[in-house]
Design a protein around this motif. Structure first.
Motif, PDB file in Angstrom:
ATOM      1  N   ASN A 312       0.826  -1.211   0.000  1.00 13.83           N
ATOM      2  CA  ASN A 312       0.000   0.000   0.000  1.00 13.83           C
ATOM      3  C   ASN A 312       0.858   1.258   0.000  1.00 13.83           C
ATOM      4  O   ASN A 312       0.553   2.240  -0.688  1.00 13.83           O
ATOM      5  CB  ASN A 312      -0.927  -0.009   1.208  1.00 13.83           C
ATOM      6  N   LEU A 313       1.942   1.251   0.766  1.00 13.38           N
ATOM      7  CA  LEU A 313       2.820   2.421   0.801  1.00 13.38           C
ATOM      8  C   LEU A 313       3.581   2.576  -0.514  1.00 13.38           C
ATOM      9  O   LEU A 313       3.773   3.701  -0.995  1.00 13.38           O
ATOM     10  CB  LEU A 313       3.786   2.299   1.975  1.00 13.38           C
ATOM     11  N   LEU A 314       4.009   1.466  -1.106  1.00 11.73           N
ATOM     12  CA  LEU A 314       4.661   1.553  -2.415  1.00 11.73           C
ATOM     13  C   LEU A 314       3.698   2.086  -3.473  1.00 11.73           C
ATOM     14  O   LEU A 314       4.096   2.854  -4.353  1.00 11.73           O
ATOM     15  CB  LEU A 314       5.187   0.176  -2.820  1.00 11.73           C
ATOM     16  N   ARG A 315       2.438   1.694  -3.374  1.00 11.45           N
ATOM     17  CA  ARG A 315       1.440   2.187  -4.331  1.00 11.45           C
ATOM     18  C   ARG A 315       1.286   3.707  -4.212  1.00 11.45           C
ATOM     19  O   ARG A 315       1.214   4.415  -5.223  1.00 11.45           O
ATOM     20  CB  ARG A 315       0.105   1.497  -4.078  1.00 11.45           C
ATOM     21  N   GLU A 316       1.242   4.223  -2.986  1.00 15.14           N
ATOM     22  CA  GLU A 316       1.091   5.664  -2.796  1.00 15.14           C
ATOM     23  C   GLU A 316       2.315   6.417  -3.322  1.00 15.14           C
ATOM     24  O   GLU A 316       2.187   7.469  -3.944  1.00 15.14           O
ATOM     25  CB  GLU A 316       0.884   5.972  -1.310  1.00 15.14           C
ATOM     26  N   LYS A 317       3.495   5.869  -3.080  1.00 15.84           N
ATOM     27  CA  LYS A 317       4.716   6.538  -3.545  1.00 15.84           C
ATOM     28  C   LYS A 317       4.812   6.509  -5.069  1.00 15.84           C
ATOM     29  O   LYS A 317       5.153   7.522  -5.698  1.00 15.84           O
ATOM     30  CB  LYS A 317       5.943   5.869  -2.927  1.00 15.84           C
TER      31      LYS A 317
END
Length: 489
Positions: A312-317
């Motif tokens: 999820n954090l990689l998707r946001e970045k």
């Protein structure tokens, strides 16, 4: 309870070369020693068949792309699948070139039973872009046979040995690898199924066949012990996926990062570690137009070890990231790890969420807004309201403040700069209403080291709706003015 899951990667030659082939109308076949070993439905529709030679396939269907089988890519995909499945059990083994075995007897209660666990295992392998058929049985060999049995609607899950025996008896003998060496002799005597093999006199079968045949048969039916060598996770996590085509969009990079994040989640679970920082490295073209890899660092407010959180954090970045050049390979590294924190021992959930919930929210805000846009308050022991607080990096450990003064009646929100107030009959006015002074004055002076020396008399005021305000009057001005400096919650 003894229970095994066998994950048969039934399309591994295709998945290793073209991970997204089921979602694309592509016609290609994989060749092993110049013969067709695997093919897509579009290639089959064009007339290509398994076992066909290269020349025959090229003559019948010249539009079908013929690809050489890549054993190294298949081994990497199989190893990545085993690494990702370590998040469900530490006892993971490779049964053959396309099957992963999981001893999940001790994991059933944690993952809410066999059905839910099987669904999660299948979902993880689908996230790795691998086509899978699962078999579930009290023995590893039995689960392997159920996973490899032909037919899409055939039952492949059983939890007891009597049911397993009935299911195995109906399977064709050709499914047992150890029977292939004596297949002609067994066919001649009318032995077609595993039930027929079990019905043969054991002493005669032992004399006329290899010992591995009876051993495999007994292991499948739970009458002999099974020994496997468990996967050992590497001491450091650094996985890399080479792409078959140039990638120019972050959505495609995210699809590859998802596979790496699943592998990282399995590695962290097996090593009982949590990660505080991950680095996504995107490699570009080599040779004359070579350029260094583009690295995207993901710092976390609190260590995590679950693949969905990392993804999820990689998707946001990546959603706010611009590729400067096409990508030919993606790597994920975990350079900063710590031991997994102990599980909460409280009986009831904490009101307002746990510290882990707060940390996940903070990580999401940092990934979405940028690290420089998310700050936390750092109180400063200073009598001046404007200087009593500083702002620090939200992901950095908060510095320990010095001794703070006693609790003062201060508003939650300060205006910067203070808002001038009009007077109505010598009373300050805000929002068209005259304010009533409730408490004060409290005199606050600036320090001698400040550029401008000011003296203010602060009051707590209310309007007709009982809303409170923090206002002050200038002390050293010839015509004292009133200002609104803070709002109470």
């Amino acid at each position: 309870m003894r229970l095994w899951i066998a994950a048969c990667l039934r399309c591994l030659p295709l998945d290793a070369l073209r991970p997204h082939w089921p979602h694309e109308d592509l016609a290609f076949a994989v060749l092993d020693q110049e013969r067709v070993a695997a093919l897509t439905p579009a290639a089959r529709q064009a007339g290509v068949r398994p076992g066909m030679r290269r020349a025959g396939a090229a003559a019948i269907a010249p539009e079908v792309e013929l690809l050489a089988r890549d054993a190294q890519a298949e081994a990497e995909a199989l190893q990545g699948a085993a690494l990702a499945l370590l998040q469900y059990t530490p006892e993971v083994a490779l049964a053959d070139d396309c099957t992963v075995l999981l001893n999940v007897g001790a994991s059933l209660m944690f993952f809410r039973g066999p059905r839910a666990l099987g669904q999660r295992v299948a979902a993880t392998l689908r996230a790795l872009d691998l086509r899978v058929t699962l078999g579930m049985a009290p023995t590893a060999a039995g689960a392997w046979l159920l996973a490899h049995r032909p037919g899409r609607r055939a039952p492949r899950r059983t939890l007891t040995l009597p049911t397993l025996a009935r299911r195995l008896d109906a399977l064709p003998l050709a499914l047992l690898p150890q029977a292939q060496a004596r297949r002609d002799w067994l066919d001649d005597i009318g032995c077609r199924t595993l039930a027929d093999l079990r019905a043969l006199p054991r002493a005669g079968l032992q004399r006329r066949s290899a010992p591995e045949l009876l051993q495999a048969l007994d292991a499948a039916y739970g009458q002999a012990p099974e020994l496997y060598r468990w996967i050992e996770p590497p001491p450091q996590f650094a996985r890399r996926i080479e792409l078959t085509d140039y990638v120019e969009h972050t959505d495609a990079v995210l699809a590859v990062a998802r596979r790496l994040a699943e592998q990282l989640g399995g590695w962290l679970s097996a090593r009982q570690l949590a990660v505080r920082r991950v680095v996504l490295s995107m490699e570009h073209e080599r040779g004359r137009h070579a350029r260094p890899p583009t690295e995207m660092e993901l710092a976390l407010a609190q260590p995590v070890w679950q693949a969905p959180q990392i993804l999820n954090l990689l998707r946001e970045k990546l959603a706010r990231f611009t590729l400067e050049a096409p990508v030919i390979a993606v790597a994920l590294l975990a350079p900063d790890t710590v031991e997994q924190p102990a599980a909460s021992t409280t009986l009831f959930p904490e009101p307002g969420g746990t510290a882990a919930d707060h940390a996940r929210l903070l990580d999401l805000l940092v990934a979405r807004l940028g690290r420089g846009q998310v700050r936390h308050a750092c109180p400063v022991p200073d009598h001046r309201p404007e200087a009593a607080n500083a702002w620090g990096d939200a992901l950095a450990p908060a510095p320990r403040p010095g001794p703070l003064p006693a609790l003062l009646d201060r508003p939650f929100w300060l205006l910067d700069p203070p808002l001038p107030l009009k007077l109505s009959g010598h009373r300050p006015q805000y929002g068209g209403q005259a304010l009533r002074l409730m408490r004060g004055p409290e005199r606050i002076e600036s320090g001698w080291w400040d550029a401008a020396l000011t003296v203010r008399d602060y009051f707590v005021a209310e309007d007709e709706a009982a809303a409170r305000y923090w206002i002050y009057r200038e002390r050293d001005a010839e015509h004292a003015r009133w200002f609104l400096h803070g709002l109470y919650a």
